[in-house]
Design an enzyme around this catalytic site. Structure first.
Site, PDB file in Angstrom:
ATOM      1  N   ASP A  47      -5.162   3.469  -2.510  1.00 53.00           N
ATOM      2  CA  ASP A  47      -6.364   4.283  -2.675  1.00 53.00           C
ATOM      3  C   ASP A  47      -6.029   5.769  -2.728  1.00 53.00           C
ATOM      4  OD1 ASP A  47      -9.112   4.373  -3.067  1.00 53.00           O
ATOM      5  OD2 ASP A  47      -9.561   4.589  -0.939  1.00 53.00           O
ATOM      6  N   ASP A  78       0.887  -1.151   0.000  1.00 49.22           N
ATOM      7  CA  ASP A  78       0.000   0.000   0.000  1.00 49.22           C
ATOM      8  C   ASP A  78       0.936   1.214   0.000  1.00 49.22           C
ATOM      9  OD1 ASP A  78      -2.187   1.690   0.178  1.00 49.22           O
ATOM     10  OD2 ASP A  78      -2.636   1.227   2.264  1.00 49.22           O
ATOM     11  N   ASP A 105      -0.044   4.870   1.403  1.00 46.84           N
ATOM     12  CA  ASP A 105      -0.249   5.704   2.590  1.00 46.84           C
ATOM     13  C   ASP A 105      -0.087   4.878   3.860  1.00 46.84           C
ATOM     14  OD1 ASP A 105      -0.823   8.083   1.208  1.00 46.84           O
ATOM     15  OD2 ASP A 105      -2.895   7.461   0.907  1.00 46.84           O
ATOM     16  N   ASP A 148      -3.772  11.837   1.448  1.00 46.17           N
ATOM     17  CA  ASP A 148      -5.073  12.498   1.331  1.00 46.17           C
ATOM     18  C   ASP A 148      -5.428  13.297   2.578  1.00 46.17           C
ATOM     19  OD1 ASP A 148      -5.492  11.555  -1.242  1.00 46.17           O
ATOM     20  OD2 ASP A 148      -6.605   9.785  -0.577  1.00 46.17           O
TER      21      ASP A 148
END
Length: 162
Positions: free
Chosen positions: A101, A9, A11, A20
């Site tokens: 994401d 991943d 973050d 984000d």
């Protein structure tokens, strides 16, 4: 010799913080106000619509591309992560992919800014681009069959490609 496939991943894994969340701190109040209608988007339509609205709001407050990219470039990596990536590729011939994401602009900029882009073989994330209205973001795909993932990005579907 073919090395291992490492899947990360981004973050709070490669980057120590969440890109984000950090970008929202550029808002003049230091965060998106709790009273903002934007917060309802996350519950109704998901993360990418929410972040798209965040980017529009930042743009309306004259937060520039340079300010956003400067912030992204300043983010730190999780302790030991740079060494792990370099050693995995250089000494073990690992293939590295990122499934995140976040968005393509943030990830590509952070990797390039820190001289690590050449270590990553593929990035699967929400596509983003700069335009007249600031940064825009789209979902990577749309799925409803996996309840463990967001509708805009099912990590299991991407992992199965490999």
């Amino acid at each position: 010799m073919i090395g291992p496939l490492l899947v990360f991943d981004f973050d709070q894994t490669i980057a120590d913080l969440n890109t984000d969340v950090e970008v929202q701190k550029l808002h003049p109040e230091g965060k998106i106000p709790e009273t903002s209608e934007i917060h309802k988007l996350y519950d109704k339509t998901g993360w990418t619509d929410y972040m798209g609205a965040v980017f529009k709001l930042l743009h309306s407050h004259n937060i520039s591309k340079d300010q956003i990219l400067e912030l992204m470039g300043s983010l730190q990596f999780t302790p030991g992560m740079v060494e792990l990536l370099k050693t995995s590729v250089e000494e073990h011939n690992a293939k590295i992919i990122i499934i995140s994401d976040s968005n393509s602009v943030f990830i590509e900029h952070i990797l390039e800014y820190n001289g690590l882009k050449h270590l990553v073989d593929a990035v699967f994330t929400n596509p983003a681009e700069w335009g007249e209205e600031g940064l825009t973001i789209k979902p990577y795909h749309h799925q409803v069959e996996c309840e463990l993932s967001t509708q805009n990005l099912c990590k299991e579907k991407i992992r199965n490609i490999f």
